[in-house]
Motif scaffolding. Sequence first.
Motif, PDB file in Angstrom:
ATOM      1  N   VAL A   4       3.549  -8.864  57.603  1.00 17.13           N
ATOM      2  CA  VAL A   4       5.163  -8.450  57.330  1.00 17.13           C
ATOM      3  C   VAL A   4       4.874  -8.380  55.791  1.00 17.13           C
ATOM      4  CG1 VAL A   4       6.842  -9.791  55.858  1.00 17.13           C
ATOM      5  CG2 VAL A   4       6.122 -10.931  57.750  1.00 17.13           C
ATOM      6  N   LEU A   5       3.633  -9.074  55.117  1.00 17.03           N
ATOM      7  CA  LEU A   5       3.297  -7.983  53.632  1.00 17.03           C
ATOM      8  C   LEU A   5       2.121  -7.697  53.850  1.00 17.03           C
ATOM      9  CD1 LEU A   5       2.270 -11.895  52.112  1.00 17.03           C
ATOM     10  CD2 LEU A   5       3.758 -10.816  51.815  1.00 17.03           C
ATOM     11  N   ILE A   6       0.981  -6.988  54.877  1.00 21.41           N
ATOM     12  CA  ILE A   6       0.699  -5.634  54.671  1.00 21.41           C
ATOM     13  C   ILE A   6       0.821  -5.004  54.745  1.00 21.41           C
ATOM     14  CG2 ILE A   6      -0.542  -5.499  56.907  1.00 21.41           C
ATOM     15  CD1 ILE A   6      -2.285  -5.076  53.564  1.00 21.41           C
ATOM     16  N   ARG A   7       1.841  -4.147  56.121  1.00 20.23           N
ATOM     17  CA  ARG A   7       2.716  -3.816  56.576  1.00 20.23           C
ATOM     18  C   ARG A   7       3.214  -2.397  55.449  1.00 20.23           C
ATOM     19  NH1 ARG A   7       4.159  -3.214  61.834  1.00 20.23           N
ATOM     20  NH2 ARG A   7       4.854  -0.729  61.052  1.00 20.23           N
ATOM     21  N   PRO A   8       4.190  -2.837  54.415  1.00 18.50           N
ATOM     22  CA  PRO A   8       5.249  -2.318  53.421  1.00 18.50           C
ATOM     23  C   PRO A   8       3.703  -1.559  52.569  1.00 18.50           C
ATOM     24  CG  PRO A   8       5.999  -4.282  53.239  1.00 18.50           C
ATOM     25  CD  PRO A   8       4.835  -4.319  54.515  1.00 18.50           C
ATOM     26  N   ARG A   9       2.471  -2.037  52.293  1.00 15.80           N
ATOM     27  CA  ARG A   9       1.537  -1.880  51.329  1.00 15.80           C
ATOM     28  C   ARG A   9       1.079  -0.198  52.316  1.00 15.80           C
ATOM     29  NH1 ARG A   9       0.762  -2.941  46.568  1.00 15.80           N
ATOM     30  NH2 ARG A   9       1.082  -4.575  45.149  1.00 15.80           N
ATOM     31  N   LEU A  10       1.111  -0.854  53.573  1.00 11.76           N
ATOM     32  CA  LEU A  10      -0.288   0.033  54.556  1.00 11.76           C
ATOM     33  C   LEU A  10       0.907   1.662  54.567  1.00 11.76           C
ATOM     34  CD1 LEU A  10      -2.656   0.164  56.173  1.00 11.76           C
ATOM     35  CD2 LEU A  10      -1.221  -0.874  58.535  1.00 11.76           C
ATOM     36  N   ALA A  11       1.709   2.313  55.295  1.00  5.93           N
ATOM     37  CA  ALA A  11       2.347   2.835  54.779  1.00  5.93           C
ATOM     38  C   ALA A  11       2.110   4.111  53.691  1.00  5.93           C
ATOM     39  CB  ALA A  11       3.531   2.920  55.629  1.00  5.93           C
ATOM     40  N   PRO A  12       2.324   3.340  52.138  1.00  3.15           N
ATOM     41  CA  PRO A  12       1.640   4.162  51.334  1.00  3.15           C
ATOM     42  C   PRO A  12       0.754   5.047  50.850  1.00  3.15           C
ATOM     43  CG  PRO A  12       3.441   2.618  51.251  1.00  3.15           C
ATOM     44  CD  PRO A  12       2.646   2.184  51.970  1.00  3.15           C
ATOM     45  N   ARG A  13       0.325   3.875  50.897  1.00  4.40           N
ATOM     46  CA  ARG A  13      -1.802   3.807  50.890  1.00  4.40           C
ATOM     47  C   ARG A  13      -2.224   4.900  52.508  1.00  4.40           C
ATOM     48  NH1 ARG A  13      -2.424  -1.668  48.772  1.00  4.40           N
ATOM     49  NH2 ARG A  13      -2.359  -0.863  46.787  1.00  4.40           N
ATOM     50  N   GLN A  14      -1.722   5.272  53.532  1.00  5.66           N
ATOM     51  CA  GLN A  14      -2.557   6.352  54.335  1.00  5.66           C
ATOM     52  C   GLN A  14      -1.361   7.566  53.762  1.00  5.66           C
ATOM     53  OE1 GLN A  14      -0.602   4.709  57.992  1.00  5.66           O
ATOM     54  NE2 GLN A  14      -2.873   3.174  58.326  1.00  5.66           N
ATOM     55  N   ALA A  15      -0.427   7.292  53.378  1.00 10.00           N
ATOM     56  CA  ALA A  15       0.524   8.929  53.404  1.00 10.00           C
ATOM     57  C   ALA A  15      -0.316   9.207  52.398  1.00 10.00           C
ATOM     58  CB  ALA A  15       1.566   8.562  52.556  1.00 10.00           C
ATOM     59  N   ILE A  16      -0.807   8.572  50.886  1.00  2.00           N
ATOM     60  CA  ILE A  16      -1.348   8.861  49.828  1.00  2.00           C
ATOM     61  C   ILE A  16      -2.938   9.953  50.257  1.00  2.00           C
ATOM     62  CG2 ILE A  16      -2.881   8.701  47.863  1.00  2.00           C
ATOM     63  CD1 ILE A  16      -0.675   6.070  47.298  1.00  2.00           C
ATOM     64  N   ALA A  17      -3.643   9.387  51.447  1.00  2.00           N
ATOM     65  CA  ALA A  17      -4.598   9.765  51.536  1.00  2.00           C
ATOM     66  C   ALA A  17      -4.351  11.229  52.615  1.00  2.00           C
ATOM     67  CB  ALA A  17      -5.542   8.706  52.284  1.00  2.00           C
ATOM     68  N   ALA A  18      -3.360  11.373  53.435  1.00  2.00           N
ATOM     69  CA  ALA A  18      -3.624  11.900  53.818  1.00  2.00           C
ATOM     70  C   ALA A  18      -2.460  13.074  53.076  1.00  2.00           C
ATOM     71  CB  ALA A  18      -2.290  11.322  55.318  1.00  2.00           C
ATOM     72  N   ASN A  19      -2.027  13.589  52.360  1.00  2.23           N
ATOM     73  CA  ASN A  19      -1.625  14.133  51.415  1.00  2.23           C
ATOM     74  C   ASN A  19      -2.491  14.842  50.034  1.00  2.23           C
ATOM     75  OD1 ASN A  19       1.091  15.128  52.624  1.00  2.23           O
ATOM     76  ND2 ASN A  19       1.139  12.531  53.271  1.00  2.23           N
ATOM     77  N   ALA A  20      -3.545  14.058  50.028  1.00  6.74           N
ATOM     78  CA  ALA A  20      -4.813  14.169  48.930  1.00  6.74           C
ATOM     79  C   ALA A  20      -3.883  13.809  47.630  1.00  6.74           C
ATOM     80  CB  ALA A  20      -4.071  15.946  48.842  1.00  6.74           C
ATOM     81  N   GLY A  21      -3.366  12.816  47.700  1.00  8.34           N
ATOM     82  CA  GLY A  21      -3.264  12.120  46.666  1.00  8.34           C
ATOM     83  C   GLY A  21      -4.027  11.064  46.215  1.00  8.34           C
TER      84      GLY A  21
END
Length: 71
Positions: A4-21
């Motif tokens: 429950v705690l890790i899922r909300p943080r995983l999506a943004p971090r994956q999106a950061i990496a995928a979008n040259a952030g």
Amino acid sequence: MYVVLIRPRLAPRQAIAANAGHEVFTEGDAFAVAFHGPDDALGFALDVQVGVLPLASGQLAACEGVQRVLA
């Protein structure tokens, strides 16, 4: 509870990496992120929405062990 705690943080971090952030810093639940351009920032926003959609629609509750936390 870990899921429950890790899922909300995983999506943004994956999106950061995928979008040259670049993650500048975090504070609490907030992320400060820098991108090369507006297209990358928009891609990030869309990817995060898609990534957290299962959380909002209740699909996460079907995961083993999470029902005990949410109940």
